[in-house]
Design a protein around this motif. Structure first.
Motif, PDB file in Angstrom:
ATOM      1  N   LEU A   1     -40.693  51.289   0.306  1.00 26.95           N
ATOM      2  CA  LEU A   1     -41.695  50.265  -0.249  1.00 26.95           C
ATOM      3  C   LEU A   1     -41.465  50.265  -1.578  1.00 26.95           C
ATOM      4  CD1 LEU A   1     -44.929  51.168   1.579  1.00 26.95           C
ATOM      5  CD2 LEU A   1     -44.010  49.005   1.373  1.00 26.95           C
ATOM      6  N   THR A   2     -41.400  48.929  -2.266  1.00 24.84           N
ATOM      7  CA  THR A   2     -41.363  48.813  -3.889  1.00 24.84           C
ATOM      8  C   THR A   2     -42.699  49.475  -4.409  1.00 24.84           C
ATOM      9  OG1 THR A   2     -42.226  46.747  -3.537  1.00 24.84           O
ATOM     10  CG2 THR A   2     -39.997  46.774  -3.866  1.00 24.84           C
ATOM     11  N   GLY A   3     -42.266  49.925  -5.561  1.00 26.97           N
ATOM     12  CA  GLY A   3     -43.595  50.691  -6.462  1.00 26.97           C
ATOM     13  C   GLY A   3     -43.154  50.642  -7.884  1.00 26.97           C
ATOM     14  N   THR A   4     -44.377  50.803  -8.659  1.00 30.43           N
ATOM     15  CA  THR A   4     -44.388  51.189  -9.932  1.00 30.43           C
ATOM     16  C   THR A   4     -45.713  51.765 -10.168  1.00 30.43           C
ATOM     17  OG1 THR A   4     -44.151  50.160 -12.232  1.00 30.43           O
ATOM     18  CG2 THR A   4     -45.681  48.795 -10.774  1.00 30.43           C
ATOM     19  N   GLU A   5     -45.885  52.325 -11.411  1.00 30.85           N
ATOM     20  CA  GLU A   5     -47.050  53.071 -12.029  1.00 30.85           C
ATOM     21  C   GLU A   5     -47.422  52.504 -13.252  1.00 30.85           C
ATOM     22  OE1 GLU A   5     -49.188  57.305 -12.175  1.00 30.85           O
ATOM     23  OE2 GLU A   5     -47.075  57.082 -12.251  1.00 30.85           O
ATOM     24  N   ILE A   6     -48.656  51.563 -13.271  1.00 32.19           N
ATOM     25  CA  ILE A   6     -49.100  50.920 -14.603  1.00 32.19           C
ATOM     26  C   ILE A   6     -49.997  51.584 -15.394  1.00 32.19           C
ATOM     27  CG2 ILE A   6     -49.849  48.875 -15.470  1.00 32.19           C
ATOM     28  CD1 ILE A   6     -49.124  47.098 -12.757  1.00 32.19           C
ATOM     29  N   SER A   7     -49.730  51.946 -16.732  1.00 28.64           N
ATOM     30  CA  SER A   7     -50.592  52.511 -17.574  1.00 28.64           C
ATOM     31  C   SER A   7     -51.787  51.548 -18.021  1.00 28.64           C
ATOM     32  CB  SER A   7     -49.914  53.006 -18.781  1.00 28.64           C
ATOM     33  OG  SER A   7     -48.890  53.759 -18.386  1.00 28.64           O
ATOM     34  N   VAL A   8     -53.077  51.680 -17.693  1.00 30.06           N
ATOM     35  CA  VAL A   8     -54.152  51.034 -18.180  1.00 30.06           C
ATOM     36  C   VAL A   8     -55.200  51.873 -18.927  1.00 30.06           C
ATOM     37  CG1 VAL A   8     -54.072  49.605 -16.096  1.00 30.06           C
ATOM     38  CG2 VAL A   8     -55.662  51.419 -16.366  1.00 30.06           C
ATOM     39  N   THR A   9     -55.786  50.969 -19.817  1.00 33.18           N
ATOM     40  CA  THR A   9     -57.045  51.859 -20.353  1.00 33.18           C
ATOM     41  C   THR A   9     -58.121  51.608 -19.785  1.00 33.18           C
ATOM     42  OG1 THR A   9     -55.770  51.456 -22.563  1.00 33.18           O
ATOM     43  CG2 THR A   9     -58.117  52.079 -22.881  1.00 33.18           C
ATOM     44  N   PHE A  10     -59.067  52.530 -19.753  1.00 29.74           N
ATOM     45  CA  PHE A  10     -60.308  52.287 -19.092  1.00 29.74           C
ATOM     46  C   PHE A  10     -61.165  53.387 -19.548  1.00 29.74           C
ATOM     47  CE2 PHE A  10     -63.755  53.167 -15.993  1.00 29.74           C
ATOM     48  CZ  PHE A  10     -64.007  51.884 -15.513  1.00 29.74           C
ATOM     49  N   ALA A  11     -62.397  53.073 -20.060  1.00 24.88           N
ATOM     50  CA  ALA A  11     -63.412  54.052 -20.813  1.00 24.88           C
ATOM     51  C   ALA A  11     -62.607  54.979 -21.777  1.00 24.88           C
ATOM     52  CB  ALA A  11     -64.057  54.825 -19.424  1.00 24.88           C
ATOM     53  N   ASP A  12     -61.807  54.345 -22.492  1.00 25.02           N
ATOM     54  CA  ASP A  12     -61.095  55.042 -23.406  1.00 25.02           C
ATOM     55  C   ASP A  12     -60.228  56.018 -22.953  1.00 25.02           C
ATOM     56  OD1 ASP A  12     -62.129  53.712 -25.827  1.00 25.02           O
ATOM     57  OD2 ASP A  12     -63.862  54.712 -25.490  1.00 25.02           O
ATOM     58  N   THR A  13     -59.616  56.091 -21.860  1.00 23.92           N
ATOM     59  CA  THR A  13     -58.795  57.063 -21.115  1.00 23.92           C
ATOM     60  C   THR A  13     -57.681  56.267 -20.660  1.00 23.92           C
ATOM     61  OG1 THR A  13     -60.831  58.346 -20.606  1.00 23.92           O
ATOM     62  CG2 THR A  13     -58.761  58.804 -19.126  1.00 23.92           C
ATOM     63  N   THR A  14     -56.548  56.756 -20.624  1.00 22.99           N
ATOM     64  CA  THR A  14     -55.321  56.216 -19.773  1.00 22.99           C
ATOM     65  C   THR A  14     -55.450  56.505 -18.408  1.00 22.99           C
ATOM     66  OG1 THR A  14     -53.971  56.398 -21.832  1.00 22.99           O
ATOM     67  CG2 THR A  14     -52.963  56.267 -19.749  1.00 22.99           C
ATOM     68  N   VAL A  15     -55.515  55.421 -17.557  1.00 24.65           N
ATOM     69  CA  VAL A  15     -55.551  55.852 -16.052  1.00 24.65           C
ATOM     70  C   VAL A  15     -54.162  54.884 -15.570  1.00 24.65           C
ATOM     71  CG1 VAL A  15     -56.861  54.689 -14.154  1.00 24.65           C
ATOM     72  CG2 VAL A  15     -58.108  55.941 -15.982  1.00 24.65           C
ATOM     73  N   HIS A  16     -53.867  55.584 -14.560  1.00 25.00           N
ATOM     74  CA  HIS A  16     -52.499  54.918 -13.740  1.00 25.00           C
ATOM     75  C   HIS A  16     -52.937  54.373 -12.558  1.00 25.00           C
ATOM     76  CE1 HIS A  16     -49.867  58.399 -16.135  1.00 25.00           C
ATOM     77  NE2 HIS A  16     -50.250  56.913 -16.835  1.00 25.00           N
ATOM     78  N   ILE A  17     -52.454  53.069 -12.383  1.00 27.67           N
ATOM     79  CA  ILE A  17     -52.540  52.329 -10.974  1.00 27.67           C
ATOM     80  C   ILE A  17     -51.089  52.050 -10.596  1.00 27.67           C
ATOM     81  CG2 ILE A  17     -53.302  50.092 -10.278  1.00 27.67           C
ATOM     82  CD1 ILE A  17     -55.627  51.768 -11.330  1.00 27.67           C
ATOM     83  N   VAL A  18     -51.047  52.779  -9.389  1.00 26.88           N
ATOM     84  CA  VAL A  18     -49.801  52.363  -8.656  1.00 26.88           C
ATOM     85  C   VAL A  18     -49.995  51.299  -7.947  1.00 26.88           C
ATOM     86  CG1 VAL A  18     -48.370  53.250  -6.557  1.00 26.88           C
ATOM     87  CG2 VAL A  18     -49.353  54.890  -8.334  1.00 26.88           C
ATOM     88  N   GLY A  19     -48.583  50.440  -7.998  1.00 24.78           N
ATOM     89  CA  GLY A  19     -48.401  49.222  -7.249  1.00 24.78           C
ATOM     90  C   GLY A  19     -47.377  49.337  -6.143  1.00 24.78           C
ATOM     91  N   LEU A  20     -47.926  49.038  -4.945  1.00 24.26           N
ATOM     92  CA  LEU A  20     -46.868  49.109  -3.676  1.00 24.26           C
ATOM     93  C   LEU A  20     -46.606  47.930  -2.814  1.00 24.26           C
ATOM     94  CD1 LEU A  20     -48.355  52.521  -2.249  1.00 24.26           C
ATOM     95  CD2 LEU A  20     -46.329  52.147  -3.429  1.00 24.26           C
ATOM     96  N   GLY A  21     -45.251  47.796  -2.604  1.00 24.54           N
ATOM     97  CA  GLY A  21     -45.139  46.626  -1.718  1.00 24.54           C
ATOM     98  C   GLY A  21     -45.109  45.215  -2.225  1.00 24.54           C
ATOM     99  N   PHE A  22     -44.854  45.228  -3.596  1.00 22.86           N
ATOM    100  CA  PHE A  22     -44.999  43.839  -4.185  1.00 22.86           C
ATOM    101  C   PHE A  22     -43.338  43.217  -4.297  1.00 22.86           C
ATOM    102  CE2 PHE A  22     -44.555  47.428  -7.189  1.00 22.86           C
ATOM    103  CZ  PHE A  22     -43.247  47.082  -7.750  1.00 22.86           C
TER     104      PHE A  22
END
Length: 287
Positions: free
Chosen positions: A63-84
């Motif tokens: 499966l294709t994948g990536t891990e995107i860095s986002v800012t949420f509540a002044d914290t770095t959170v990671h969102i993985v994307g799969l199958g794009f």
């Protein structure tokens, strides 16, 4: 539909902050019994073609994948994307914009370290970078170990590069809604990565899951390298509460640094919908 028990849908190569080439990761995954694999480099999809080709060579479903860095509540959170679709222009542009602030941040980190007597950190960190656009704290940590400032990377993050310590420079990443939208519009599924790592209050965590779901996010990592057995149970319950599918991934970076090897995690708890069941049409089959 094939049943994948040993799926590892979170790891990193030299294209971001891992130490192995995509081809070596594919070989390691296969040797460790992985049946379905995804390479999820930070804010980058430049290794996807190589990873998919290596998966075919080693008889791995991919499966294709990536891990995107986002800012949420002044914290770095990671969102993985799969199958794009790895050729999606909007996703590529969004990731490029997210990467854009890393060099400036890296130079600020080096300046802070110089103020406490650690000189040459920017140039030292660059020696460990496979992709200069993705210079990160991990590369600085490897420099601090190599130069003898610290014994290992856990000591680095106890003494440097974290909030309140020398070398900590916050960075504002993508917005949560943007990251989820880029993944969805490219035909993939968004996954909250290793949620226990963020140390949110119960209220903040509920807000993260709620907003993620409102934006169209569909899954959460339940079994991952940084979760304890008790946290597997906690986030299995969260997946059920929010109607999210469950993902599984080691977050493997390096044979020398990672506590959990590719394919070494326990299976998902029962009663959950594996995220790969939602991505059946996007799985590149083993040859």
């Amino acid at each position: 539909m094939p049943t994948y028990l040993n799926a590892d849908l979170h790891c990193h190569s030299v294209v971001s902050d891992g130490t192995l080439e995509p081809e070596a990761l594919a070989a390691r995954a296969r040797a460790n019994g992985v049946e379905l694999w995804a390479l999820t480099d930070h804010d980058e999809i430049g290794g996807q073609h190589r990873a998919a080709q290596a998966a075919r060579t080693h008889g791995l479903a991919y499966l294709t994948g990536t891990e995107i860095s986002v800012t949420f509540a002044d914290t770095t959170v990671h969102i993985v994307g799969l199958g794009f679709d790895a050729g999606d222009t909007r996703l590529a542009q969004g990731l490029a914009a997210t990467r854009g602030g890393r060099e400036e941040r890296a130079r600020e980190i080096a300046d802070q370290l110089a103020q406490v007597g650690i000189r040459g950190a920017y140039e030292g960190a660059l020696k460990f970078v496979g992709n200069p656009e993705l210079i990160s704290r991990t590369h600085f940590a490897r420099f601090l170990v190599e130069s003898g400032v610290c014994r290992d990377t856990p000591e680095v993050f106890r003494k440097y590069l974290t909030e309140g310590k020398p070398g900590y420079v916050p960075h504002r990443w993508a917005a949560l809604g943007d990251a989820v939208r880029w993944i969805r519009e490219a035909g993939g599924i968004a996954v909250i990565a290793h949620p226990a790592r963020y140390k949110f209050t119960a209220t903040e965590e509920y807000a993260l899951f709620s907003e993620f779901k409102e934006h169209g996010g569909q899954a959460v990592e339940v079994v991952t390298g940084s979760h304890t057995a008790a946290e597997y149970v906690t986030y299995a319950d969260m997946a059920r509460e929010f109607g999210l599918a469950a993902s599984r991934g080691s977050d493997f970076h390096s044979p020398d640094e990672s506590h959990t090897d590719l394919g070494a995690l326990p299976y998902l708890p029962g009663g959950l919908t594996p995220v790969w069941d939602l991505l059946e049409a996007r799985i590149q089959p083993a040859v």
